[in-house]
Design an enzyme around this catalytic site. Structure first.
Site, short mmCIF file in Angstrom:
data_model
loop_
_atom_site.label_atom_id
_atom_site.label_comp_id
_atom_site.label_asym_id
_atom_site.label_seq_id
_atom_site.Cartn_x
_atom_site.Cartn_y
_atom_site.Cartn_z
N CYS A 1 1.10 -1.28 0.00
CA CYS A 1 -0.20 -0.33 -0.09
C CYS A 1 1.05 1.00 -0.30
O CYS A 1 0.13 2.61 -0.35
CB CYS A 1 -1.08 -0.14 1.04
SG CYS A 1 -1.97 -1.71 1.20
N HIS B 1 -3.52 7.40 2.03
CA HIS B 1 -4.02 5.68 1.55
C HIS B 1 -5.48 5.38 2.28
O HIS B 1 -5.35 5.24 3.45
CB HIS B 1 -2.55 4.82 1.93
CG HIS B 1 -3.27 3.19 2.25
ND1 HIS B 1 -4.26 2.92 0.79
CD2 HIS B 1 -3.15 2.02 2.54
CE1 HIS B 1 -4.37 1.17 1.20
NE2 HIS B 1 -3.93 0.74 2.37
N ASN C 1 -10.60 -0.35 -0.03
CA ASN C 1 -8.57 -0.23 0.46
C ASN C 1 -7.81 -0.93 -0.96
O ASN C 1 -8.00 -2.18 -1.05
CB ASN C 1 -8.22 -1.11 1.54
CG ASN C 1 -6.73 -0.77 1.24
OD1 ASN C 1 -5.79 -0.42 0.18
ND2 ASN C 1 -6.11 -0.79 2.76
N1 COA Z 1 -18.41 -8.48 9.93
C1 COA Z 1 -18.80 -9.12 11.40
N2 COA Z 1 -18.22 -9.70 12.26
C2 COA Z 1 -16.64 -9.54 11.95
C3 COA Z 1 -15.74 -9.61 10.39
C4 COA Z 1 -17.39 -9.02 9.37
N3 COA Z 1 -16.95 -8.55 7.59
N4 COA Z 1 -15.02 -9.27 10.53
C5 COA Z 1 -14.46 -9.64 11.77
N5 COA Z 1 -15.31 -9.59 12.62
C6 COA Z 1 -16.32 -10.21 14.02
C7 COA Z 1 -14.47 -11.16 14.83
O1 COA Z 1 -14.45 -11.88 14.50
C8 COA Z 1 -14.35 -10.54 16.33
O2 COA Z 1 -15.56 -11.28 16.42
P1 COA Z 1 -15.40 -12.05 18.01
O3 COA Z 1 -15.42 -11.07 19.01
O4 COA Z 1 -16.68 -12.97 18.15
O5 COA Z 1 -14.10 -12.67 18.07
C9 COA Z 1 -15.48 -8.76 15.80
O6 COA Z 1 -16.05 -8.89 15.10
C10 COA Z 1 -14.04 -7.75 15.88
O7 COA Z 1 -13.73 -8.42 15.59
P2 COA Z 1 -12.32 -7.23 15.71
O8 COA Z 1 -10.72 -7.73 14.59
O9 COA Z 1 -11.13 -6.82 17.10
O10 COA Z 1 -12.24 -5.97 15.16
P3 COA Z 1 -12.09 -4.58 15.04
O11 COA Z 1 -12.50 -3.06 15.37
O12 COA Z 1 -10.20 -4.33 15.18
O13 COA Z 1 -11.84 -4.36 13.04
C11 COA Z 1 -10.08 -4.56 11.31
C12 COA Z 1 -11.53 -5.17 12.24
C13 COA Z 1 -9.70 -5.27 10.63
C14 COA Z 1 -11.60 -3.75 10.48
C15 COA Z 1 -9.26 -3.12 11.90
O14 COA Z 1 -8.21 -3.92 12.76
C16 COA Z 1 -8.71 -2.83 10.94
O15 COA Z 1 -9.00 -1.38 9.94
N6 COA Z 1 -7.42 -3.05 10.76
C17 COA Z 1 -6.30 -2.32 9.53
C18 COA Z 1 -6.45 -3.27 8.03
C19 COA Z 1 -6.08 -2.37 7.50
O16 COA Z 1 -6.17 -1.48 7.40
N7 COA Z 1 -4.58 -3.38 6.44
C20 COA Z 1 -4.63 -2.60 5.50
C21 COA Z 1 -3.35 -1.46 5.64
S1 COA Z 1 -2.81 -1.43 4.44
#
Ligand code: COA
Length: 325
Positions: free
Chosen positions: A112, A250, A280
């Site tokens: 990215c 980004h 993204n």
């Molecule tokens: N729909 C519904 N529930 C979902 C889900 C989806 N698409 N994806 C994950 N969950 C659930 C998980 O299973 C978890 O459930 P649990 O509590 O029962 O285990 C819960 O939602 C919370 O998951 P978590 O990973 O803690 O969510 P979060 O608030 O941290 O958000 C991301 C996850 C991926 C959105 C976040 O971590 C993120 O944006 N990270 C950066 C990723 C990124 O930008 N990457 C590219 C960089 S270039």
């Protein structure tokens, strides 16, 4: 002519728009979860367009905007983590599609952050070799490496391409930039590639060909580097936030951008965002955003813009530009 400016910009997006509701028919998710955690409402997904095709379409648009011709292009630097093939480079295929016969063409891999790295490299090469025009492209076909059973990643990404034409000029367009890597964190985001099955290796090595990500770790990295990178650009250019017209980050997650706005005490409107529409798109996200801003008439000659990228590697970087078209 000592300096380098952006002379044209273009983008390509696949025609297939996939909304959050569409995804809820594939995995256990819903619009409310996706939008509240990421700011994403939809993304465009390739229905067969290769990375090279999308990149070539974006390049042709940028060349037209720059009022130049493919034959005048001396250099093509294409940033992607989803090339058509391991070899040849996607840039060489683009060169063939657009007929840029006089260019040297190659890919770079910085996920990215790729577009920021590619801009920096292209600017240096143009000055070193006295090239007149270069294409810098970010293009991704992430959907082919997504695990469509993994709801924590498949909702985040989209496909597309963005390109700029760089041209030599007396006036300064591309300012200074920096690129950084933290290889100790390489395992945070991976697409491992194909299995290793060689008579000289004891047992077949199974590689994970789909994208894997430690979302929480990446989130922490992104929020700290985005703020650090913007501050570094301001310090190095002796500027304050009031001097900056737009920050183009980004487009990974709206919460990362909101965090940066809050930390820098800036209105969110200073940050250009189109993540709600595109998701993204990795290396394509910044040039696609520039193209959208240009088409929306937001960019005025002389505008000062900071571009900031972060992603797998882990990598990050930023650059400052004086808009010139
Ligand atoms: N729909 C519904 N529930 C979902 C889900 C989806 N698409 N994806 C994950 N969950 C659930 C998980 O299973 C978890 O459930 P649990 O509590 O029962 O285990 C819960 O939602 C919370 O998951 P978590 O990973 O803690 O969510 P979060 O608030 O941290 O958000 C991301 C996850 C991926 C959105 C976040 O971590 C993120 O944006 N990270 C950066 C990723 C990124 O930008 N990457 C590219 C960089 S270039």
């Amino acid at each position: 002519m000592k300096e380098v400016i952006i002379g044209g910009v273009g983008k390509y997006i696949p025609s297939k728009k996939v909304t959050n509701n569409h995804l809820s028919e594939i995995v256990d998710t819903n619009d409310e979860w996706i939008f509240s955690r990421t700011g994403i409402k939809s993304r465009y997904i390739s229905t067969g367009e290769d990375t090279s095709y999308m990149a070539a379409m974006a390049c042709e648009k940028a060349i037209k905007e720059a009022k130049t011709s493919a034959l005048d292009i001396d250099l093509i630097v294409l940033a992607t983590c989803t090339p058509d093939m391991f070899t040849p480079s996607t840039a060489c295929i683009v060169q063939s599609i657009i007929g840029a016969k006089n260019a040297v063409a190659f890919d770079i891999s910085a996920a990215c952050s790729g577009f920021i790295f590619a801009l920096d490299l292209a600017k240096s090469l143009m000055k070193m070799h006295n090239y007149k025009h270069a294409l810098v492209v970010g293009a991704e076909n992430l959907s082919k490496f997504i695990d469509w059973q993994d709801r924590s990643t498949c909702v985040l990404f989209g496909d597309g391409a963005g390109a700029v034409v760089l041209s030599r000029s007396e006036s300064s367009g591309l300012g200074n930039s920096f690129c950084k890597s933290d290889g100790d964190k390489w395992s945070c985001i991976t697409i491992e590639g194909s299995d290793i099955d060689s008579p000289f290796v004891d047992s077949k090595t199974i590689r994970e060909s789909k994208l894997k990500m430690n979302g929480n770790e990446v989130f922490k990295f992104a929020t700290s580097t985005i703020v650090k990178s913007i501050n570094k650009m301001l310090e190095e250019n002796n500027l304050s936030l009031e001097d900056i017209d737009y920050i183009v980050p980004h487009q990974a997650n709206i919460r990362i951008i909101e965090y940066a706005a809050k930390k820098l005490k800036l209105p969110i409107e200073k940050f250009y965002t189109n993540i709600h529409e595109h998701g993204n798109t990795s290396a394509a996200s910044i040039p696609m955003a520039l193209s959208d801003m240009y088409e929306e008439g937001l960019l005025k000659e002389g505008n000062k813009i900071i571009l900031v990228g972060f992603g797998a590697g882990l990598t990050y970087g930023a650059t400052i530009i004086n808009w010139s078209i």
